[in-house]
Design an enzyme around this catalytic site. Structure first.
Site, mmCIF file in Angstrom:
data_model
loop_
_atom_site.group_PDB
_atom_site.id
_atom_site.type_symbol
_atom_site.label_atom_id
_atom_site.label_comp_id
_atom_site.label_asym_id
_atom_site.label_seq_id
_atom_site.Cartn_x
_atom_site.Cartn_y
_atom_site.Cartn_z
ATOM 1 N N TYR A 289 -6.733 -96.868 20.237
ATOM 2 C CA TYR A 289 -6.929 -98.000 19.325
ATOM 3 C C TYR A 289 -7.175 -99.252 19.916
ATOM 4 O O TYR A 289 -6.850 -99.492 21.161
ATOM 5 C CB TYR A 289 -6.093 -97.849 18.172
ATOM 6 N N LYS B 255 -4.202 -97.554 25.631
ATOM 7 C CA LYS B 255 -3.626 -98.033 24.125
ATOM 8 C C LYS B 255 -3.964 -96.535 23.472
ATOM 9 O O LYS B 255 -4.787 -96.447 22.612
ATOM 10 C CB LYS B 255 -4.799 -99.151 23.901
ATOM 11 N N GLU C 191 8.241 -103.750 28.236
ATOM 12 C CA GLU C 191 7.441 -104.698 27.354
ATOM 13 C C GLU C 191 8.197 -104.352 25.953
ATOM 14 O O GLU C 191 9.009 -103.656 25.853
ATOM 15 C CB GLU C 191 5.810 -104.280 27.514
ATOM 16 N N LEU D 119 1.347 -101.666 28.848
ATOM 17 C CA LEU D 119 -0.180 -102.130 28.378
ATOM 18 C C LEU D 119 -0.624 -103.474 28.833
ATOM 19 O O LEU D 119 0.111 -104.427 28.860
ATOM 20 C CB LEU D 119 -0.301 -102.070 26.812
HETATM 21 N N1 PDD Z 1 -0.274 -104.194 20.271
HETATM 22 N N2 PDD Z 1 2.168 -103.771 24.445
HETATM 23 C C1 PDD Z 1 1.921 -102.956 23.626
HETATM 24 C C2 PDD Z 1 2.811 -101.610 23.452
HETATM 25 C C3 PDD Z 1 1.101 -103.164 22.387
HETATM 26 O O1 PDD Z 1 0.901 -102.261 21.595
HETATM 27 C C4 PDD Z 1 0.212 -104.286 22.397
HETATM 28 C C5 PDD Z 1 -0.528 -104.604 21.508
HETATM 29 C C6 PDD Z 1 0.372 -105.087 23.310
HETATM 30 C C7 PDD Z 1 -0.145 -106.584 23.460
HETATM 31 O O2 PDD Z 1 -1.535 -106.359 23.801
HETATM 32 P P1 PDD Z 1 -2.689 -107.412 23.170
HETATM 33 O O3 PDD Z 1 -2.361 -108.790 23.851
HETATM 34 O O4 PDD Z 1 -3.834 -106.834 23.805
HETATM 35 O O5 PDD Z 1 -2.570 -107.124 21.573
HETATM 36 C C8 PDD Z 1 1.496 -104.997 24.545
HETATM 37 C C9 PDD Z 1 -1.256 -104.236 19.154
HETATM 38 C C10 PDD Z 1 -1.518 -105.734 18.691
HETATM 39 C C11 PDD Z 1 -0.726 -103.547 17.621
HETATM 40 O O6 PDD Z 1 -0.349 -102.190 18.092
HETATM 41 O O7 PDD Z 1 -0.759 -103.707 16.646
#
Ligand code: PDD
Length: 285
Positions: free
Chosen positions: A33, A149, A182, A207
């Protein structure tokens, strides 16, 4: 106004949006996703999100459901049909529908694609950012490929719920060596007492956030000191500032970790400045 979702080639009322019971996303969490921020009706960092999507699909050997620019058209259309100004657009692609069998489905099985979009309450988000959020730490218990992801998010779900039950907004995973990897859905950052910004290098243990990637540019533009290295829970307790990043929260100050206030327990000045500056460095179209 009624919400609209894109499901496998059709725009349908959100309440009727459904995938087949044998969709491999549903059966095996066999899918990936992306979450992209929408700001003023426009997509933020679409190119980087699409590149990451391509990589996630390739790592899992899921076929690209269609050319990525066609997916971009669907993202925009879904944003428009839902009249999203400030919010997010969500895209999920799975290995498709096939009789349940762990191995890959027959060649030619079409990946499934779902896109939804919704508005966020920008004023409420800004209020949260002005107050900052509490986080807790939990043991890292995810698989070693969280750089993909994938929609397999059970440890993240349990961690986020643990945070909620502790009165916090995010949970930070802690590796066996005592370093923070994270958050359950965000990347983790601290600012040391010497003013150095620290975040974990983007190996397969986290991620690679798009927000993180852009924020590295913001830091460089401001000539701020950055160390990309693992940091321990103790360092985080002793930090001058802490914050999280994600597409939906941008830069969100952290004001306590495991119930201990970060510095004086108020959002840090640098975190607030980075939040203000972020969109000047993001690609918005
Ligand atoms: N989450 N780490 C994890 C485990 C994440 O699920 C996300 C993003 C990030 C940050 O990635 P980005 O800056 O590309 O959004 C780091 C999304 C927003 C979610 O699951 O809703």
């Amino acid at each position: 106004m009624s919400r609209i979702a894109y499901v496998n080639g059709r725009y349908v009322p959100h309440r009727d949006a459904a995938v087949h019971v044998e969709d491999r996303g549903y059966q095996f969490a066999d899918g990936v996703y992306e979450v992209c921020e929408v700001r003023g009706g426009r997509l933020v960092d679409e190119r980087r999100h699409m590149e990451r999507l391509r990589r996630s699909l390739a790592e899992l050997r899921i076929a690209e459901p269609m050319p990525l620019n066609a997916l971009g058209v669907i993202l925009r259309e879904t944003v428009q049909r839902n009249r999203v100004r400030d919010g997010i657009v969500y895209l999920q692609a799975t290995r498709g529908v096939a009789p349940r069998d762990h191995g890959f489905p027959p060649a030619g099985t079409r990946p499934s694609v779902v896109v939804t979009a919704r508005n966020h309450d920008r004023a409420r988000n800004e209020k949260t950012a002005a107050e900052g959020i509490p986080v807790i730490t939990v043991p890292e218990n995810r698989w070693p490929r969280v750089d993909i992801k994938s929609v397999s998010l059970l440890p993240n779900v349990l961690a986020k719920q643990a945070a909620r039950e502790a009165g916090a907004k995010e949970a930070w995973f802690v590796d066996r060596d005592g370093t923070i990897t994270e958050g359950a859905s965000t990347n983790a950052w601290i600012v040391t007492s010497a003013g150095t910004v620290v975040t974990r290098p983007t190996t397969s243990a986290i991620l690679r956030g798009i927000t993180l990637t852009v924020l590295l540019d913001v830091l460089a533009a401001h000539g701020l000191k950055l160390e990309e290295r693992p940091f321990t829970v103790e360092e985080a307790y002793a930090a001058r500032e802490a914050f999280i990043t994600s597409a939906s929260q941008i830069v969100m100050p952290v004001v306590s970790i495991d119930g201990r206030p970060v510095a004086n327990g108020a959002p840090g000045l640098l975190s607030a400045a980075l939040r203000r500056d972020f969109h000047a460095h993001a690609e918005i179209d």
